[in-house]
Scaffold this active site. Sequence first.
Site: not given
Ligand code: ADP
Ligand code: F6P
Length: 323
Positions: A15, A76, A107, A129, A131, A175
């Site tokens: 995000g 993502r 993360d 983030t 969050d 979330r």
């Molecule tokens: P955030 O970075 O905010 O936690 P996401 O969990 O959606 O957001 O992760 C962002 C992107 O990071 C994912 O769409 C994917 O491309 C990559 N990613 C997430 N988890 C993994 C993983 N276990 N291994 C490799 N890449 C990952």
């Molecule tokens: O991780 C940031 C965040 O804004 C969360 O607070 C929320 O749950 C999520 O992203 C929403 O994601 P999307 O824009 O894909 O609906």
Amino acid sequence: MAKEINTIGVLTSGGDAPGMNAAIRAVVRQALSKGKKVKGIKRGYAGLLNEEIIDMDAKSVSDTISRGGTILQTARCMEFITPEGQQQGAEICKKHGIDAIVVIGGDGSFQGAQKLAALGINTIGLPGTIDLDIACTDYTIGFDTAVNTAMEAIDKVRDTSTSHERCSIIEVMGRGAGHIALWCGLANGAEEVLLPEKYDYDEQRLINQVIDARRYGKQHYIIINAEGIGHSQSMAKRIEEATGVETRATILGHMQRGGSPTCKDRVYATTMGAMAVDLLCEGKSNRVVAHKDGKFVDFDIDEALAMKKSVDEYMYQISRTLV
Ligand code: ADP
Ligand code: F6P
């Protein structure tokens, strides 16, 4: 001795968050000041796999420090979760001469950085983030702006709620994490905060409290509900039916992710961006930049990802006693 880094890539992932541009700008300009080349990778790991890679100079980040969102766009990317996707990502880095990548995200994005580091690409993660849900740091890029945006919106809802003597359920983002909800609970003087980390699903207790507050003479009843609990509309309907107090739900949504970053988000994101480059130039990799106990520090990504975070217990307790 580790190979000298000549070219640094930078990407935003997950995000978006206000302040990401300030971080990108700092990475670009700090790297240039140290004689390094910089490549911007568009749309997170998806853009890496599609080779959406652009050269960046000092001018590419002009006029961006005050802008919300991310000039590199974000995405993502499920393909990058697979070992094949990660291998391909590392090969594309090598093909484009990218020795190191600064990953700005949460993360999930750090797990991607961890995988690239294991495949020989130097990586540094910056916590981006709204969050505030990254365990190794007390600060994440974007939280300050988002929570101020939510606070101002809730103040406005509170005005009309008081005029109409209503109960208002205001849903804020988060979330899996209730930090925005808890901070708004305290900042807006809400009667109730519902957090994913704490929610006990005891709606009858909530209903009794709304009735008691009305008897006591409260002109409004503000409930801050985190997105992770959700169902604000149906909750409002049930509370109105059970209490006789007119109840409305407002979902703040993505407005919380946009807007010009606050001073804190600009300054912290800038400092973290510059630090990422300094760490790489010192030969460090697989690190996350954090702000912990009042200082900018860095952690090993593996250690950072193993840490756990919950909402602050004392802040949660006082959110219940100061009503
Ligand atoms: P955030 O970075 O905010 O936690 P996401 O969990 O959606 O957001 O992760 C962002 C992107 O990071 C994912 O769409 C994917 O491309 C990559 N990613 C997430 N988890 C993994 C993983 N276990 N291994 C490799 N890449 C990952
Ligand atoms: O991780 C940031 C965040 O804004 C969360 O607070 C929320 O749950 C999520 O992203 C929403 O994601 P999307 O824009 O894909 O609906």
